[in-house]
Design an enzyme around this catalytic site. Structure first.
Site, PDB file in Angstrom:
ATOM      1  N   HIS A 208      48.522  21.127  43.179  1.00 41.32           N
ATOM      2  CA  HIS A 208      47.824  19.864  42.890  1.00 41.32           C
ATOM      3  C   HIS A 208      47.006  20.056  41.619  1.00 41.32           C
ATOM      4  O   HIS A 208      46.477  21.134  41.365  1.00 41.32           O
ATOM      5  CB  HIS A 208      46.904  19.488  44.052  1.00 41.32           C
ATOM      6  CG  HIS A 208      46.519  18.041  44.062  1.00 41.32           C
ATOM      7  ND1 HIS A 208      47.239  17.089  44.757  1.00 41.32           N
ATOM      8  CD2 HIS A 208      45.508  17.385  43.471  1.00 41.32           C
ATOM      9  CE1 HIS A 208      46.676  15.899  44.583  1.00 41.32           C
ATOM     10  NE2 HIS A 208      45.617  16.062  43.798  1.00 41.32           N
TER      11      HIS A 208
ATOM     12  N   ASP B   1      40.838   9.300  52.288  1.00 40.00           N
ATOM     13  CA  ASP B   1      41.022   9.527  50.844  1.00 40.00           C
ATOM     14  C   ASP B   1      41.706   8.320  50.209  1.00 40.00           C
ATOM     15  O   ASP B   1      41.404   7.970  49.064  1.00 40.00           O
ATOM     16  CB  ASP B   1      41.828  10.801  50.580  1.00 40.00           C
ATOM     17  CG  ASP B   1      41.887  11.114  49.079  1.00 40.00           C
ATOM     18  OD1 ASP B   1      40.814  11.213  48.463  1.00 40.00           O
ATOM     19  OD2 ASP B   1      42.993  11.211  48.519  1.00 40.00           O
TER      20      ASP B   1
ATOM     21  N   ARG C  87      36.708   5.073  44.048  1.00 40.81           N
ATOM     22  CA  ARG C  87      36.171   5.948  42.991  1.00 40.81           C
ATOM     23  C   ARG C  87      36.783   5.591  41.647  1.00 40.81           C
ATOM     24  O   ARG C  87      36.122   5.616  40.614  1.00 40.81           O
ATOM     25  CB  ARG C  87      36.465   7.424  43.316  1.00 40.81           C
ATOM     26  CG  ARG C  87      35.610   7.984  44.435  1.00 40.81           C
ATOM     27  CD  ARG C  87      36.158   9.313  44.918  1.00 40.81           C
ATOM     28  NE  ARG C  87      36.181  10.303  43.861  1.00 40.81           N
ATOM     29  CZ  ARG C  87      37.149  11.201  43.701  1.00 40.81           C
ATOM     30  NH1 ARG C  87      38.176  11.252  44.510  1.00 40.81           N
ATOM     31  NH2 ARG C  87      37.077  12.069  42.719  1.00 40.81           N
TER      32      ARG C  87
ATOM     33  N   SER D 258      38.509  15.194  48.015  1.00 35.97           N
ATOM     34  CA  SER D 258      39.705  14.376  47.858  1.00 35.97           C
ATOM     35  C   SER D 258      40.962  15.257  47.828  1.00 35.97           C
ATOM     36  O   SER D 258      41.925  15.022  48.568  1.00 35.97           O
ATOM     37  CB  SER D 258      39.587  13.565  46.562  1.00 35.97           C
ATOM     38  OG  SER D 258      40.802  12.975  46.225  1.00 35.97           O
TER      39      SER D 258
ATOM     40  N   LYS E 276      43.740  16.170  51.383  1.00 41.43           N
ATOM     41  CA  LYS E 276      45.198  15.956  51.378  1.00 41.43           C
ATOM     42  C   LYS E 276      45.937  17.274  51.602  1.00 41.43           C
ATOM     43  O   LYS E 276      46.870  17.353  52.386  1.00 41.43           O
ATOM     44  CB  LYS E 276      45.646  15.363  50.026  1.00 41.43           C
ATOM     45  CG  LYS E 276      45.165  13.944  49.793  1.00 41.43           C
ATOM     46  CD  LYS E 276      45.798  13.317  48.561  1.00 41.43           C
ATOM     47  CE  LYS E 276      45.191  13.734  47.244  1.00 41.43           C
ATOM     48  NZ  LYS E 276      43.822  13.266  46.977  1.00 41.43           N
TER      49      LYS E 276
END
Ligand code: URA
Length: 442
Positions: free
Chosen positions: A88, A167, A174, A189, A193
């Site tokens: 990520h 999220d 956000r 966040s 996930k």
């Protein structure tokens, strides 16, 4: 337990929150019942208070785990031959690494249940890029992810009302309330996930520079340490790469243009910096899961696999499995450009590219319709910038520095001057910084 208004006030004043108040916040974020649901204006005020006041280690961990547990999580059958892994990024301009990396990892024998996000701020999002492919769906439920990962080795999905719903809502809020660049909110966040995916190992790309949420290397380092510490403490072997985001990654930024560059990378071509980050992400996961003992041998293994063509075939299987209209997709790949208004920016003098500011290009792409300014913004998939000349490259006077794709002439004319400002051409060759600056963790 205090009322939610009291939690906002406490955080505004710099107090630490009790775990039960953080859990109540997350419950209020996902509540279906209007009377229990925290309204957007209060959730946004709370996010802004966290942005300014921060969270301590306990609060950050509690928020992350509560967000993970706000929906269903994935549990894969144990299989030492097929570790469950993911990558990520904290977000950047032209950052499409996840797209070629996911099918490459699947071809290396990993299981990859990748849950990603949409564009945030000026940074592009994996889901928006994938959805520029006609028919492709990123709305997969848990059983479909589990089945597809078992069969193909890879699924690419978004947060839903069933998976990491907290999220899903906070991410969208956000994005349009100026509360993205908080290390605590980014940690919660991303890891909510990733921890919902049931991973064995994770590699994170923590970007810093003008086009990243963390402008300075030290801030990015601190974020990387938070991310690695929490993920490792939760049993996921994790490393973070600190990477430069002063200039866009690759030669293309914009949703569809990045799909096109992904296909180039999967075909063994494409820009060197993209290939480097893709191979490096795969290599770190090979080492973290003890399938290779050194980074050198891991990079060679990943490169052989990428060049074999198997990841490109797996990418096509992934598109088919997730509903893409392959005939239309193939037609689009053959047509270039797709946007109706195209313009170039030219080098004012001969010399070497010494600057290509990722922030400026990211803002231009967002304003052309490639990103959001409100929750209702409609993404225009074809807009963006490509053929970007890279730092250190030689250009002659009047040679193109990049090509801008817009939906109409007025939009194009409004942006070309801004794009000119992003570039600087100098007489002597500069020495561009390396893309990967440091590796943190395990
Ligand atoms: N990616 C995420 O999933 N969340 C963030 O906050 C930033 C990048």
């Amino acid at each position: 337990m205090s009322s939610f208004l009291q939690s906002i006030e406490a955080k505004r004043d710099g107090d630490a929150l009790a775990d039960e108040d953080i859990l109540a916040f997350v419950q209020g974020v996902i509540a279906d019942d209007a009377s229990a649901r925290i309204p957007d204006y209060q959730a946004a005020a709370f996010l802004m208070a966290v942005y300014f006041r921060g969270l301590n280690d306990r609060e950050r961990r509690t928020l992350t785990l509560a967000m993970r547990d706000s929906g269903e999580t994935l549990v894969f059958p144990p299989d030492p031959e097929r570790p469950v892994v993911d990558k990520h990024s904290t977000g950047g301009i032209g950052d499409k690494v996840s797209l070629p990396l996911a099918p490459l990892l699947a071809c290396l024998g990993f299981r990859v249940p990748m849950i990603s996000g949409r564009g945030l701020g000026i940074t592009g999002g994996t889901l928006d890029k994938l959805e520029s492919i006609p028919g492709f769906t990123t709305r997969l439920d848990r059983d479909r992810i589990l089945r597809q990962v078992d069969r193909l080795g890879v699924a690419m999905a978004g947060q839903t009302d069933q998976m990491v719903p907290a999220d899903r809502r906070l991410y969208a809020l956000r994005d349009v309330t100026g509360t993205v660049p908080s290390p605590d909110l980014i940690t919660a966040s991303i890891l909510s996930k990733k921890l919902a995916e049931g991973l064995d190992a994770l590699v994170l790309d923590v970007k810093f520079g003008s086009g990243a949420f963390m402008k300075e290397r030290d801030q990015a380092r601190e974020l990387a340490i938070h991310l690695c510490n929490l993920a490792n403490a939760c049993g996921v072997r994790t490393r973070a790469l600190l990477t430069d985001m002063d200039t866009p990654l690759g030669r293309a930024a914009g949703n569809w243009l990045e799909i096109r560059e992904t296909v180039e990378c999967l075909s063994g071509a494409g820009p060197d910096d993209l290939r480097e980050l893709v191979l490096s992400g795969a290599a770190h996961l090979l080492v973290l899961t003890h399938r290779e003992s050194s980074m050198d041998s891991a990079v060679s293994t990943a490169a052989r696999c990428l060049d074999s063509g198997a990841p490109l075939a797996r990418w096509n299987d992934l598109l088919a499995a997730q509903g893409a209209d392959l005939a239309q997709y193939a037609t689009l790949l053959c047509r270039d450009p797709l946007a109706p208004a195209i313009g170039e920016v030219h080098a004012p003098t001969a010399g070497y590219v010494a600057r290509c500011d990722a922030r400026i290009l990211g803002e231009v792409i967002r304003d052309l319709g490639g990103g959001r300014t409100t929750q209702d913004s409609v993404i225009l998939p074809w807009v963006g910038i490509d053929r970007i000349r890279k730092l250190g490259e030689r250009v002659e006077a009047n040679e193109p520095l990049c090509r801008v794709h817009a939906m109409d002439r007025a939009g194009l004319d409004a942006t070309l001057n801004r794009v000119v400002e992003a570039f600087r051409v100098v007489k002597d060759p500069p020495s561009p910084p390396p893309r990967i600056i440091e590796v943190i963790g395990n």
